[in-house]
Design a protein around this motif. Sequence first.
Motif, PDB file in Angstrom:
ATOM      1  N   ASN A  21       0.447   1.671  10.447  1.00 10.89           N
ATOM      2  CA  ASN A  21       1.529   2.138   9.585  1.00 10.89           C
ATOM      3  C   ASN A  21       2.016   1.016   8.676  1.00 10.89           C
ATOM      4  OD1 ASN A  21       3.465   3.790   8.471  1.00 10.89           O
ATOM      5  ND2 ASN A  21       4.821   3.766  10.243  1.00 10.89           N
ATOM      6  N   VAL A  22       2.138  -0.183   9.227  1.00 11.43           N
ATOM      7  CA  VAL A  22       2.559  -1.326   8.418  1.00 11.43           C
ATOM      8  C   VAL A  22       1.521  -1.647   7.348  1.00 11.43           C
ATOM      9  CG1 VAL A  22       3.146  -3.776   8.508  1.00 11.43           C
ATOM     10  CG2 VAL A  22       3.951  -2.255  10.303  1.00 11.43           C
ATOM     11  N   ALA A  23       0.241  -1.363   7.639  1.00 12.65           N
ATOM     12  CA  ALA A  23      -0.820  -1.622   6.657  1.00 12.65           C
ATOM     13  C   ALA A  23      -0.625  -0.818   5.384  1.00 12.65           C
ATOM     14  CB  ALA A  23      -2.182  -1.294   7.275  1.00 12.65           C
ATOM     15  N   GLN A  24       0.147   0.271   5.482  1.00 14.37           N
ATOM     16  CA  GLN A  24       0.406   1.075   4.296  1.00 14.37           C
ATOM     17  C   GLN A  24       1.126   0.263   3.215  1.00 14.37           C
ATOM     18  OE1 GLN A  24      -0.683   4.179   3.875  1.00 14.37           O
ATOM     19  NE2 GLN A  24      -1.594   4.214   5.929  1.00 14.37           N
ATOM     20  N   PHE A  25       1.895  -0.730   3.638  1.00 14.28           N
ATOM     21  CA  PHE A  25       2.584  -1.584   2.667  1.00 14.28           C
ATOM     22  C   PHE A  25       1.577  -2.234   1.725  1.00 14.28           C
ATOM     23  CE2 PHE A  25       4.826  -5.099   0.896  1.00 14.28           C
ATOM     24  CZ  PHE A  25       6.175  -4.757   0.909  1.00 14.28           C
ATOM     25  N   LEU A 116       9.835   4.828   0.375  1.00 16.35           N
ATOM     26  CA  LEU A 116      10.721   5.199   1.482  1.00 16.35           C
ATOM     27  C   LEU A 116      10.048   4.962   2.822  1.00 16.35           C
ATOM     28  CD1 LEU A 116      13.414   6.568   2.326  1.00 16.35           C
ATOM     29  CD2 LEU A 116      12.198   8.752   2.202  1.00 16.35           C
ATOM     30  N   SER A 117       8.797   5.366   2.923  1.00 19.98           N
ATOM     31  CA  SER A 117       8.042   5.153   4.162  1.00 19.98           C
ATOM     32  C   SER A 117       7.813   3.667   4.432  1.00 19.98           C
ATOM     33  CB  SER A 117       6.693   5.878   4.074  1.00 19.98           C
ATOM     34  OG  SER A 117       5.907   5.622   5.216  1.00 19.98           O
ATOM     35  N   MET A 118       7.553   2.903   3.393  1.00 19.93           N
ATOM     36  CA  MET A 118       7.356   1.462   3.559  1.00 19.93           C
ATOM     37  C   MET A 118       8.608   0.800   4.121  1.00 19.93           C
ATOM     38  SD  MET A 118       5.362   0.834  -0.030  1.00 19.93           S
ATOM     39  CE  MET A 118       5.976  -0.835  -0.185  1.00 19.93           C
ATOM     40  N   GLY A 119       9.778   1.200   3.612  1.00 17.07           N
ATOM     41  CA  GLY A 119      11.015   0.635   4.120  1.00 17.07           C
ATOM     42  C   GLY A 119      11.234   0.957   5.587  1.00 17.07           C
ATOM     43  N   MET A 120      10.837   2.151   5.995  1.00 15.17           N
ATOM     44  CA  MET A 120      10.960   2.534   7.403  1.00 15.17           C
ATOM     45  C   MET A 120      10.012   1.731   8.286  1.00 15.17           C
ATOM     46  SD  MET A 120      11.212   6.688   7.179  1.00 15.17           S
ATOM     47  CE  MET A 120      12.557   7.523   6.338  1.00 15.17           C
ATOM     48  N   SER A 121       8.755   1.653   7.885  1.00 15.39           N
ATOM     49  CA  SER A 121       7.738   1.041   8.742  1.00 15.39           C
ATOM     50  C   SER A 121       7.920  -0.463   8.885  1.00 15.39           C
ATOM     51  CB  SER A 121       6.337   1.348   8.196  1.00 15.39           C
ATOM     52  OG  SER A 121       6.166   0.791   6.902  1.00 15.39           O
ATOM     53  N   THR A 122       8.305  -1.142   7.812  1.00 15.15           N
ATOM     54  CA  THR A 122       8.470  -2.595   7.904  1.00 15.15           C
ATOM     55  C   THR A 122       9.642  -2.981   8.792  1.00 15.15           C
ATOM     56  OG1 THR A 122       9.719  -2.505   5.813  1.00 15.15           O
ATOM     57  CG2 THR A 122       7.396  -3.101   5.693  1.00 15.15           C
ATOM     58  N   SER A 123      10.668  -2.139   8.862  1.00 17.53           N
ATOM     59  CA  SER A 123      11.789  -2.411   9.766  1.00 17.53           C
ATOM     60  C   SER A 123      11.472  -1.996  11.190  1.00 17.53           C
ATOM     61  CB  SER A 123      13.048  -1.674   9.278  1.00 17.53           C
ATOM     62  OG  SER A 123      13.415  -2.074   7.980  1.00 17.53           O
ATOM     63  N   SER A 148      -2.551  -6.807   9.142  1.00 21.15           N
ATOM     64  CA  SER A 148      -2.763  -5.404   8.765  1.00 21.15           C
ATOM     65  C   SER A 148      -2.410  -5.169   7.294  1.00 21.15           C
ATOM     66  CB  SER A 148      -1.930  -4.490   9.664  1.00 21.15           C
ATOM     67  OG  SER A 148      -0.547  -4.693   9.455  1.00 21.15           O
ATOM     68  N   MET A 149      -1.359  -5.818   6.794  1.00 16.83           N
ATOM     69  CA  MET A 149      -1.021  -5.678   5.374  1.00 16.83           C
ATOM     70  C   MET A 149      -2.157  -6.183   4.490  1.00 16.83           C
ATOM     71  SD  MET A 149       2.968  -6.810   5.200  1.00 16.83           S
ATOM     72  CE  MET A 149       4.201  -6.102   6.285  1.00 16.83           C
ATOM     73  N   SER A 150      -2.710  -7.331   4.856  1.00 12.36           N
ATOM     74  CA  SER A 150      -3.829  -7.877   4.080  1.00 12.36           C
ATOM     75  C   SER A 150      -5.051  -6.983   4.158  1.00 12.36           C
ATOM     76  CB  SER A 150      -4.171  -9.277   4.589  1.00 12.36           C
ATOM     77  OG  SER A 150      -3.056 -10.141   4.506  1.00 12.36           O
ATOM     78  N   THR A 151      -5.273  -6.415   5.335  1.00 13.52           N
ATOM     79  CA  THR A 151      -6.411  -5.504   5.498  1.00 13.52           C
ATOM     80  C   THR A 151      -6.243  -4.253   4.640  1.00 13.52           C
ATOM     81  OG1 THR A 151      -6.714  -6.301   7.766  1.00 13.52           O
ATOM     82  CG2 THR A 151      -7.777  -4.216   7.177  1.00 13.52           C
ATOM     83  N   GLY A 152      -5.027  -3.725   4.588  1.00 13.99           N
ATOM     84  CA  GLY A 152      -4.763  -2.560   3.748  1.00 13.99           C
ATOM     85  C   GLY A 152      -5.025  -2.853   2.284  1.00 13.99           C
ATOM     86  N   THR A 153      -4.595  -4.026   1.845  1.00 13.67           N
ATOM     87  CA  THR A 153      -4.856  -4.429   0.455  1.00 13.67           C
ATOM     88  C   THR A 153      -6.354  -4.531   0.186  1.00 13.67           C
ATOM     89  OG1 THR A 153      -2.775  -5.674   0.431  1.00 13.67           O
ATOM     90  CG2 THR A 153      -4.400  -6.211  -1.264  1.00 13.67           C
ATOM     91  N   LEU A 154      -7.090  -5.121   1.124  1.00 13.46           N
ATOM     92  CA  LEU A 154      -8.536  -5.269   0.975  1.00 13.46           C
ATOM     93  C   LEU A 154      -9.230  -3.914   0.909  1.00 13.46           C
ATOM     94  CD1 LEU A 154     -11.097  -7.050   0.980  1.00 13.46           C
ATOM     95  CD2 LEU A 154     -11.024  -6.966   3.496  1.00 13.46           C
TER      96      LEU A 154
END
Length: 296
Positions: A21-25, A116-123, A148-154
């Motif tokens: 979920n955090v990877a979505q960021f 909105l979802s990003m704000g929820m998941s990062t907290s 996971s954030m870096s992986t999502g970007t990749l």
Amino acid sequence: MDRIMSPFYRQCFVTLGVTSNVAQFGMVMAFTAVLLPQLKTADSTIQVDTSTGSWIASVPGVALIIGNFTIPTLMSKFGRKIANIVSIVVMIIGWGCIVFATNISMLIIARLLQGLSMGMSTSLGPILIGEYTSPKNRGAFLTTMGLSMSTGTLIVHTVGSYMTWQWTALICTILTFADLLIVVFSPESPSWLADTGRYEQCRRVFKWLRGDEEDDELNKMIEANKTANELANGTAVAKSFGSNLIIFKLKKLYISNKNEFRKSHSNIPDDTGCCILRGSAQPDQQGRPKTSRYET
């Protein structure tokens, strides 16, 4: 089977649901690098200029703040698991809107939902990992959030290099739906269960996640929540009788002061003391309290 499903692997499973979920960021922020160049081509079905493109890229940051303030209420009232599911569902809707977008308005609405979802998941992510995992592995699990954030970007940059922005959004939707399945099959946070008084369920979930080697932490957590609930109930009782208690203390203070006044002025009649107390609250023409004569 028991060796495969050891507490460590169970913690890896629930952490995967959180970090996905955090990877979505990273996926959302990287998607603009795929979307905007394709929208500016001559054959694009949706045409954007520089101003519109900047809005599409920046609106998630506005909604992210709203998500940060919304998630604490969801976590405390409905539980960590429900809050995590809500954030993922909002993200799925956002990706779906992008897949079927035919105009700028749909793209902006989709990006707002994603923010909105990003704000929820990062907290929510660090809290869930802290409550799910064992202290000896917690630091390693927390570091997977940045990974996971870096992986999502990749993933988004790689897929977007070979596919259109619609197909890239569709693949992101599928990955997000897979994350939803993981979270659905994950248990509720034992800390939240203890906080809401569900101690037996808390014990079962805690032992499923941690095994039998950390019972000391479990017992301390349950005892701490029991004490907190008892104090909260005591505070409620005290508030219900607070007004009567204050009135009782004021009456006691008045009687005590009256008795002391009588002792020091034994030659003054009883009703004179009351007259003096009443008269002392009446100011003269200069605004000063009167202290001289009073008629009884």
